[in-house]
Structure formats: C-alpha cells, structure tokens
Design a protein around this motif. Structure first.
Motif, PDB file in Angstrom:
ATOM      1  N   THR A  14      31.599  37.947  36.170  1.00 39.97           N
ATOM      2  CA  THR A  14      32.718  38.021  37.104  1.00 39.97           C
ATOM      3  C   THR A  14      32.308  38.849  38.324  1.00 39.97           C
ATOM      4  N   ALA A  15      32.600  38.338  39.515  1.00 33.08           N
ATOM      5  CA  ALA A  15      32.219  39.026  40.753  1.00 33.08           C
ATOM      6  C   ALA A  15      33.465  39.630  41.384  1.00 33.08           C
ATOM      7  N   LEU A  16      33.429  40.943  41.651  1.00 31.11           N
ATOM      8  CA  LEU A  16      34.598  41.680  42.111  1.00 31.11           C
ATOM      9  C   LEU A  16      34.566  41.898  43.623  1.00 31.11           C
ATOM     10  N   ALA A  17      35.678  41.579  44.277  1.00 37.63           N
ATOM     11  CA  ALA A  17      35.779  41.707  45.739  1.00 37.63           C
ATOM     12  C   ALA A  17      35.674  43.178  46.136  1.00 37.63           C
ATOM     13  N   THR A  18      34.742  43.472  47.032  1.00 39.37           N
ATOM     14  CA  THR A  18      34.432  44.853  47.400  1.00 39.37           C
ATOM     15  C   THR A  18      34.208  44.955  48.898  1.00 39.37           C
ATOM     16  N   ASP A  19      34.922  45.858  49.560  1.00 39.36           N
ATOM     17  CA  ASP A  19      34.667  46.154  50.962  1.00 39.36           C
ATOM     18  C   ASP A  19      33.633  47.268  51.057  1.00 39.36           C
ATOM     19  N   VAL A  20      32.640  47.088  51.900  1.00 47.26           N
ATOM     20  CA  VAL A  20      31.582  48.074  52.109  1.00 47.26           C
ATOM     21  C   VAL A  20      31.584  48.466  53.575  1.00 47.26           C
ATOM     22  N   CYS A  21      31.734  49.769  53.832  1.00 45.93           N
ATOM     23  CA  CYS A  21      31.719  50.281  55.202  1.00 45.93           C
ATOM     24  C   CYS A  21      30.545  51.238  55.344  1.00 45.93           C
ATOM     25  N   ASP A  61      38.683  45.741  44.550  1.00 44.61           N
ATOM     26  CA  ASP A  61      39.808  45.266  43.755  1.00 44.61           C
ATOM     27  C   ASP A  61      39.359  45.158  42.299  1.00 44.61           C
ATOM     28  N   VAL A  62      40.097  45.804  41.388  1.00 40.97           N
ATOM     29  CA  VAL A  62      39.710  45.707  39.984  1.00 40.97           C
ATOM     30  C   VAL A  62      39.925  44.279  39.482  1.00 40.97           C
ATOM     31  N   ARG A  63      39.343  43.992  38.369  1.00 39.38           N
ATOM     32  CA  ARG A  63      39.392  42.650  37.777  1.00 39.38           C
ATOM     33  C   ARG A  63      40.842  42.169  37.623  1.00 39.38           C
ATOM     34  N   HIS A  66      44.435  41.101  43.227  1.00 38.73           N
ATOM     35  CA  HIS A  66      44.186  40.717  44.615  1.00 38.73           C
ATOM     36  C   HIS A  66      43.041  39.698  44.684  1.00 38.73           C
ATOM     37  N   ASP A  67      41.902  40.019  45.299  1.00 39.16           N
ATOM     38  CA  ASP A  67      40.863  39.012  45.502  1.00 39.16           C
ATOM     39  C   ASP A  67      39.783  39.010  44.426  1.00 39.16           C
ATOM     40  N   SER A  68      39.956  39.788  43.364  1.00 37.50           N
ATOM     41  CA  SER A  68      38.975  39.782  42.273  1.00 37.50           C
ATOM     42  C   SER A  68      39.465  38.859  41.158  1.00 37.50           C
ATOM     43  N   PRO A  69      38.613  37.955  40.685  1.00 37.13           N
ATOM     44  CA  PRO A  69      39.021  37.045  39.615  1.00 37.13           C
ATOM     45  C   PRO A  69      39.103  37.763  38.274  1.00 37.13           C
ATOM     46  N   GLY A  70      39.582  37.040  37.257  1.00 36.91           N
ATOM     47  CA  GLY A  70      39.678  37.583  35.914  1.00 36.91           C
ATOM     48  C   GLY A  70      41.112  37.900  35.535  1.00 36.91           C
ATOM     49  N   GLN A  71      41.288  38.511  34.351  1.00 34.72           N
ATOM     50  CA  GLN A  71      42.598  38.853  33.836  1.00 34.72           C
ATOM     51  C   GLN A  71      42.863  40.350  34.009  1.00 34.72           C
ATOM     52  N   TRP A  72      44.076  40.680  34.426  1.00 32.22           N
ATOM     53  CA  TRP A  72      44.502  42.063  34.667  1.00 32.22           C
ATOM     54  C   TRP A  72      45.202  42.602  33.414  1.00 32.22           C
ATOM     55  N   HIS A  73      44.573  43.577  32.767  1.00 29.72           N
ATOM     56  CA  HIS A  73      45.143  44.216  31.585  1.00 29.72           C
ATOM     57  C   HIS A  73      45.139  45.722  31.825  1.00 29.72           C
ATOM     58  N   PRO A  74      46.238  46.286  32.321  1.00 31.61           N
ATOM     59  CA  PRO A  74      46.245  47.708  32.687  1.00 31.61           C
ATOM     60  C   PRO A  74      45.787  48.616  31.549  1.00 31.61           C
ATOM     61  N   PHE A  75      44.853  49.499  31.864  1.00 31.72           N
ATOM     62  CA  PHE A  75      44.346  50.539  30.975  1.00 31.72           C
ATOM     63  C   PHE A  75      43.558  50.002  29.776  1.00 31.72           C
TER      64      PHE A  75
END
Length: 550
Positions: A14-21, A61-63, A66-75
């Motif tokens: 899984t590839a996670l959306a990341t802003d790099v400045c 963005d965590v899995r 927003h723009d990161s794919p996958g399933q969101w399971h808090p904690f």
C-alpha cells in the motif's frame, strides 16, 4: 523551497499519500514526519515553517484516510508498520541526513508514539496493546542501522514531539476510574470514524435535528441512531467500548531512550495522559503544559504576554534533541493560566540512583464545612437522578428548592493571589444507596465580580454494598492557574456529568449496555472530606523555551 506529493510504499504494498517540503539547496537535512488522519493538506503551512528552519518536512495521510488507500481502523490498523516504513523511506532519500523527528497532535501523536516505541519484528500495532487487522503484516521495513547515536534502529525516529496525545482506544473511551466519555467520543466518531474524510460539525448537525440523541439507551447501540442522522454506518463504535487495557504506551515509554517533548493544555481532557507519558518516559523528557484546550490555541482575548510561538519552540527543541544537548533529566513548565507566568516542574532525574529535587508545590488542604475551608451551602444529602442529570455544559447551579441534585460548597474570598501548579484531588467520605455510583467533583473559580470559570474536574466510579460509607479519592487533574485575591472556590459533588459522560444507571449494570435507570440517594459527610490543591510554595518562574530546551 518546494512541496510535492509522493506515495510512500509500505510492507504490504500500500502506498501512502505524503507531502514533502524541502528547503532550497542540496545539503543533507534532518526530517520531521507527521502522520495524520485529519488530512495532510492542512499541514502545508506547518511544513513550510519547518523547511524555512532547515528541516525536510513531511505530512502523510494514514492508511484509509483522505488520499491514502486501504482500510481505516482507528488505533488498531497498521500505524506501527506504516510509520516504520515511512521512517526507513525518509532515511533512504538523498536529501536525508538520517535524523528523523516524529511529530503529531491527538491521534497523530499516537502515530508518532507507536512508531517511536516499536520493537524490531513487532506485528502492526501489537506492541502498544492493540490488535492487528486480519491483513496485518509482521514485516519490518529495512533501515540504515540498528543502534542509537549516529546509527538508527530500523524504522524508529530519533526524537518525538507528542502534543495532546490520544494514547489509545481505552484511554480515549473512559476516564481512568471508569466513567465513559460520551460527548467527546460521539463527536469524534461522527466526524472521523468509519469514513475516508472528516466532517467536524457532524454531531452538531445531528443534535440540531435530534436534541435527545445522547440520551439513547443502550449507549452501545447509539451508533444506529447516530447513523440515521449521518446517513452512514458506524460499525467500529462497539469496538470502542470493548477496549479494556490502558496504560500500555506509557509502560512501553519507560524503556524508551530517545528524547520526548510532551505538549498539552490544562484545559485539555487528555492533560493527565500527557503528564503520565512525560513522567513515565525513560529518555530525556520535557513537558510543556499551557493554558490551552485540545486544539492548543488560546482565547483571542488572552494577553500577548501569555502567548507562545509553538512552531519556533518545536524547532528549537528538535535541534537540541538531535544534537544531544538535552540533559538526561525529566523537567518542564506549566503555565499559570493566562498570567504570562510559567512555573518550573521537575520529575526524578533519569540517572540511576538519582533522587528528585524538593517539590516546589505544597499540598494545601481545604476541609469541608469549616470557616477557612469550603462552607456547605446545601446538598449534604441529595438525589442523583439519571433522568435529570447534572449537566456538564451548564455552570449555573440551582437554588436549594428542597430537591437538591448535588452537594454545593463555597470558600471565603482568597485574601491574596494564589498560584496553583500540579495535581489536585478531592478526598470525600460518601454514601450511596445503590450498588454502583459515579462521584463527579467540579471546581469553579468565581472572580470578585462573580464570573464563573471552570478550574478542575474529576469523576470516579465506585461499586460496593448499598448504604456503606466509603472514603473516595477523586483526582481533579493537573492545574496551572493564578487566582487573584478575592476569588472564591465553588465545589459541586454530583452523581452525573452528562453529556460529557454517560449516565450511571445505578443498577450495577454496565452503563454501555444498560437500558434501565434508577435514582440514587447520596450523602456527603463533611467530616473527613477535603479539597487538596497544589499551591506553589516556592515560586520558580521561568521562560518556557529555554527551560524545555536545556
């Protein structure tokens, strides 16, 4: 400087959306990493601020958000493995000098901490006490080294800044003594749970149409009624209330050796978790506890002298932490409200065999129903009725009309200004005629004009034989205030604090699954009951930035 979006690979692909400045130039840089479920785009100004000070800055963005794919399971998702993979990816970049600071607030602080406390070979998020998903992967991302100093453990940052940390499901769902945090959890799940994006005003809109929503019983099935207003399901709601173990991150932190900056607010509901993390941390730890709520922002009316440039302070601390300039001790600062004064607070030195310095705070006792303590106004006997609960969102107190719903006490005016910094408690001798009873203590400061300002709050749950007197200690949190001369202290002891907390049904049933409520008769015995406040006996005013960066 320039900002670009990349997709960072994780162990399962899984590839996670990341802003790099990145700042302009070609030199190798230390990096700051923020992993958040609240939207990386909201951090772009913060990234530019870090970059302007010579850091590579990343927001991800965590899995499943927003723009990161996958399933969101808090904690209980992939935060440990995904964080480790991202740290390793950062260190492999040409612009990286290998140094990484994990940074985050609220849930993002949890992300930073589980990455910092991960052990090699650990399955995703099992080290902090949360179960992996069915798709959990035990693979660790490769990193450049295995030790501290100039070498780095695989996927583990070199320092961590944890602001208003949400330490886990159990910590966020319930108070340490058991009562359920209903309002905050319903609001968070409505805004962020079981969805890819966020809707901060979701609960307010639903309550506008359904004002009695939070009275729904059982609490476990509240999600079904909430879903009707939201137009979507909340399947993870029951799991929130089944989380039982708390304190795992704090326990793991005792073995940590990397530096920690714990940031919180005396008006934040997780302030005690922030302090516990700081006190239990094994490496150099610093505490910054300001006059803030969970958003770490001050009221616009707060004078300039009471404001702190958190961005500049974070940069200064990060540089000190990465350069090894922080003393191996535990200390920090607490703001005395909006006075602009900061009080130094210290824990035990980390060096083995060292002893803590003398405490500059004194435990000042305010006994009940005495001329110099808290005078009983009414309600030594009262009824805690869950159908008419004392409300958390109303500081007004009713006149004694013969049907007291709380015990009410008041102090004489303070003869001189009073500085408070540290933990406060109420020790009360009480009786309930039901097998289970919550005891909520709310302390309010009344200024000379009578204006009410919340000062402290605590709630505990006690089970025991009906009618049996008990001595109960109610922690009231960590205070940081300067009270002017003429201030009166008003104390309320009640059986409920709704809707901030779920109503105790008084039947002995679990409040999360109970469907029947019954009133409870209460008695507060003034003899042996007292309020204990942390009065600053030896004033030690400091500037916050130099103190936490030494």
């Amino acid at each position: 400087m320039n900002t670009r979006t990349v997709y960072v690979p994780t162990p399962d692909g899984t590839a996670l959306a990341t802003d790099v400045c990145l700042p302009d130039g070609t030199r190798a840089l230390p990096a700051v990493l923020i992993r958040t479920p609240y939207g990386r785009v909201a951090h772009r100004a913060e990234l530019r601020g870090w970059a302007a000070n010579g850091f590579a800055a990343l927001a991800q963005d965590v899995r499943g958000r927003h723009d990161s794919p996958g399933q969101w399971h808090p904690f209980r998702g992939h935060e440990t493995a995904d964080g480790a993979a991202t740290v390793a990816w950062v260190r492999a970049q040409a612009w990286s000098n290998g140094e990484v600071v994990a940074v985050g607030a609220s849930y993002a602080a949890y992300c930073a901490l589980v990455t910092a406390l991960a052990a090699p070979g650990t399955a995703p998020d099992t080290a902090p006490g949360t179960a992996p998903d069915a798709a959990g992967d035990t693979t660790r991302a490769a990193g450049p080294g295995t030790d501290s100093g100039d070498l780095h453990r695989d996927g583990v940052p070199d320092a961590v800044i944890a602001a208003v940390p949400a330490l886990g499901l159990a910590e966020t769902a319930r108070e340490p003594a058991g009562p359920e945090r209903l309002w905050a959890r319903a609001g968070w799940w409505a805004a962020h749970g079981d969805r890819r994006d966020s809707d901060p005003d979701a609960l307010a809109r639903v309550l506008a149409d359904d004002p009695r929503l939070l009275e729904h019983l059982p609490v476990m099935r509240l999600a079904a009624r909430l879903a009707e207003g939201l137009g979507r399901e909340l399947p993870s709601w029951p799991r929130l209330w089944s989380a039982g173990e708390r304190g795992r991150l704090v326990a793991l932190g005792s073995a940590a050796r990397l530096p920690l900056l714990a940031v919180g607010g005396t008006r934040d509901p997780f302030a005690d978790d922030t302090v516990a993390l700081w006190r239990g941390w094994g490496g150099p730890s610093r505490l910054l506890l300001g006059p803030w709520g969970h958003r770490l922002t001050a009221d616009p009316a707060v004078p300039a002298r009471a404001r702190v440039n958190l961005g500049a302070l974070y940069v200064r601390w990060a540089r000190a932490a990465l350069s090894g300039r922080l003393a191996p001790t535990r200390h920090g600062v607490i703001a005395l409200g909006d006075s602009g004064r900061w009080h130094s607070t210290q824990g035990a030195a980390i060096t083995p065999g060292a002893t803590p310095p003398d405490r500059p705070e004194a435990d000042h006792r305010w006994p009940f129903d005495t001329p110099t303590g808290l005078r009983l106004l009414h309600g030594a006997e009262f009824s805690a009725d869950p159908d008419r609960p004392v409300r958390s969102d109303d500081l007004a107190v009713p006149d004694d009309d013969g049907r007291a719903d709380r015990c009410l006490l008041l102090s004489p005016p303070l003869p001189r200004p009073l500085d408070l910094a540290g933990a406060a408690v109420a020790r009360i001798n009480v009786t309930a005629d039901t097998p289970s009873a919550d005891w909520a203590v709310r302390l309010t400061a009344l200024d000379p004009s009578g204006r009410a300002d919340p000062l402290a709050f605590g709630i505990v749950r006690r089970t025991g034989p009906p009618g049996e007197a008990a001595d109960i200690t109610v922690p009231l949190g960590t205070l940081g205030r300067r009270l002017p001369a003429g201030t009166r202290l008003r104390a309320e002891i009640a059986g409920h604090h709704f809707p901030a907390h779920a109503r105790n049904p008084h039947t002995g049933q679990d409040p999360v699954t109970a469907t029947r409520l019954t009133p409870s008769r209460r008695t507060v015995n003034a003899r042996g009951s007292a309020l204990h406040l942390p009065v600053v006996a030896r004033r030690r005013y400091v500037e916050p930035a130099p103190e936490i960066c030494r």
